[in-house]
Design a protein around this motif. Structure first.
Motif, PDB file in Angstrom:
ATOM      1  N   THR A   6      91.472  66.631  21.823  1.00 36.36           N
ATOM      2  CA  THR A   6      92.038  65.330  21.462  1.00 36.36           C
ATOM      3  C   THR A   6      93.391  65.524  20.790  1.00 36.36           C
ATOM      4  N   TYR A  53      87.375  59.618  11.098  1.00 35.70           N
ATOM      5  CA  TYR A  53      86.316  59.472  12.094  1.00 35.70           C
ATOM      6  C   TYR A  53      85.043  58.966  11.421  1.00 35.70           C
ATOM      7  N   VAL A  83      86.860  55.904  15.959  1.00 34.64           N
ATOM      8  CA  VAL A  83      88.169  56.506  15.679  1.00 34.64           C
ATOM      9  C   VAL A  83      89.006  55.510  14.882  1.00 34.64           C
ATOM     10  N   THR A  92      92.657  54.869  12.865  1.00 34.37           N
ATOM     11  CA  THR A  92      94.026  55.342  12.682  1.00 34.37           C
ATOM     12  C   THR A  92      94.747  54.399  11.732  1.00 34.37           C
ATOM     13  N   ARG A 133      94.254  59.880  10.259  1.00 34.08           N
ATOM     14  CA  ARG A 133      93.105  59.770  11.139  1.00 34.08           C
ATOM     15  C   ARG A 133      91.813  59.944  10.348  1.00 34.08           C
ATOM     16  N   TRP A 137      95.134  58.056  20.907  1.00 34.17           N
ATOM     17  CA  TRP A 137      94.003  58.863  21.367  1.00 34.17           C
ATOM     18  C   TRP A 137      94.280  59.329  22.782  1.00 34.17           C
ATOM     19  N   ALA A 165      92.516  62.183  25.135  1.00 34.16           N
ATOM     20  CA  ALA A 165      91.328  62.989  24.884  1.00 34.16           C
ATOM     21  C   ALA A 165      90.454  63.153  26.119  1.00 34.16           C
ATOM     22  N   VAL A 214      96.560  62.951  18.595  1.00 34.33           N
ATOM     23  CA  VAL A 214      97.208  61.706  18.185  1.00 34.33           C
ATOM     24  C   VAL A 214      98.691  62.030  18.030  1.00 34.33           C
TER      25      VAL A 214
END
Length: 454
Positions: free
Chosen positions: A241, A326, A304, A306, A324, A234, A236, A243
């Motif tokens: 943002t 959310y 978040v 991952t 990813r 992350w 951001a 990754v």
């Protein structure tokens, strides 16, 4: 910091050949609990955070005279790396008063600018520990990592970052006899940029060829860099943002010099992939997915997730995908989908995604050249340390994250536009004066089996 006279200091230099620990400020790590999860549920683990050694007061072992002041070493004391390490100590930290770091229960808040008793502190970097003397090390293949973040107070030009690097659990204390501070004092940092601004590397001061920064009153650059594999979970602010996995041909923390560091025109000749293979929703063609009031609303707390998925669904399989997810307002939301001419529709990072992205954006293939997903998987299997930070960017004003970058390419070209911020934004002096109270809060850290942490 206050200081004694140079004459007194020079007459009392210690003969020990090691990076020392100071005793003028007690070191007390703030507590930060986290959870490990399986299909049976989550278990709370007691943890701590520790401030990186680069932020710490560095003074002579016999008193309080600075060895490092502003962005320069005292060359009368620090004549070379070994002598400097034996003559100078890093001290404990007043986490909240000096550095603007506050932790309580399951969360930690990092404040951007903190006016302390002796200095003004800018940003910070902390590591998660599982004991007073050891970083927590995580093996993430066929696993997932989840956290909550409130970055509503981060404007253009700032980066609230959560990431993993292949550091040593003890901060290099066991490998390098010159390091007497270890993880307890936040030593041993490395990342894929092979940073040269680290003051102590491998138990020696990085004083050789040290050059103060022309635009950062707190930083400089030495002969050596410190490299390792890096997984940016992350990076951001409220506007953008990303990754990004970064691979290196070396395993674990490695000191570099010369071409191996990949500096300047030799960027793609070094041991590490500095560009990475990033998934930034805006850059990948969806400018309405994440931001203020968007599908993922950065004015509210975001969960978040991952996931590190392997080819055979086991921890020993090859890393094949970084996915990813959310969670916000009770809704589970899958990642955005690429909308770039010449690319298939992707919503996760794979070797094929990276290959197509690099071709579409006319970018270098440094990620694939250094092993791609397979190499990243090896690092995840070796074990990595969790880093949480807040920083501004004296090299590129964070434009590579939230604006148009590089500036010598037309913003209409694929991959150049990375966020909505102006190309005039992110100048550190402006951000520091306009948004000193900016902050980021990370909380509810969870590690575990796939689909068990959210």
């Amino acid at each position: 910091m206050f200081s004694l006279t140079a004459l007194t200091a020079l007459s009392l230099l210690t003969s020990a050949r090691a990076q020392q620990v100071g005793t003028l400020q007690a070191e007390s790590h703030p507590s930060l609990s986290y959870q490990t999860c399986t299909s049976s549920g989550c278990t709370t683990q007691s943890g701590e955070i520790v401030l990186d050694s680069n932020w710490r007061w560095t003074h002579q072992t016999n008193g309080s005279t600075n060895c490092y002041d502003g962005n320069e070493w005292d060359t009368a004391v620090c004549t070379d790396g070994e002598t400097c390490a034996s003559s100078c100590a890093i001290d404990g930290a007043d986490y909240e008063g000096t550095y603007g770091i506050s932790a309580s229960g399951t969360g930690v808040t990092l404040t951007f600018v903190t006016e302390g008793q002796y200095s003004t502190n800018i940003g910070s970097r902390v590591y998660l520990m599982d004991s007073e003397d050891s970083y927590a090390v995580f093996q993430l293949k066929n696993q997932e990592f989840t956290f909550d973040v409130d970055m509503s107070n981060l404007p253009c030009g700032l980066n609230g970052a959560v990431y993993f690097v292949e550091m040593e659990a003890d901060g290099g204390m066991g490998a390098y006899s010159g390091n007497k501070a270890g993880a307890k004092y936040g030593t041993g940092y490395c990342d894929a940029q092979c940073p040269h601004d680290i003051k102590f590397i491998n138990g020696e001061a990085n004083v050789e060829d040290w050059t103060p920064s022309p635009n950062d009153t707190n930083a400089g650059s030495g002969r050596y860099g410190t490299c390792c594999n890096e997984m940016d979970i992350w990076e951001a602010n409220s506007q953008a943002t990303a990754v990004t996995p970064h691979t290196c041909t070396v395993a674990g923390q490695t000191r570099c010099e010369g071409t191996d560091c990949g500096d300047g025109d030799e960027r793609y000749d070094g041991v590490c992939d500095k560009d990475g293979c990033d998934f930034n929703s805006w850059r990948m063609g969806d400018e309405t997915f994440i931001g203020e009031g968007m599908t993922i609303d950065t004015t509210q707390t975001i969960t978040v997730v991952t996931q590190f998925i392997t080819s055979d669904g086991t921890a020993s399989g090859d890393l094949s995908e970084i996915r990813r997810i959310y969670v916000q307002n009770g809704q589970t939301i899958q990642n955005s989908v690429t909308a770039i001419e010449g690319m298939d529709e992707f919503d996760s990072i794979t070797d094929e995604f990276c290959a197509q992205q690099k071709a579409a954006f006319s970018d270098e293939t440094s990620f694939a050249d250094r092993g791609g997903m397979s190499r990243m998987g090896e690092s995840l299997e070796n074990g990595m340390v969790l880093v949480m930070s807040l920083w501004d960017d004296h090299a590129a004003n964070m434009l590579w994250l939230d604006s148009d970058y590089p500036l010598d390419r037309d913003a209409s070209q694929p991959g150049v536009s990375r966020g909505p911020c102006s190309t005039d934004s992110g100048v550190p002096s402006d951000v520091e004066s306009d948004s000193p109270g900016a902050s980021v809060t990370y909380s509810n850290l969870r590690f575990g089996d796939l689909d068990t942490t959210y």
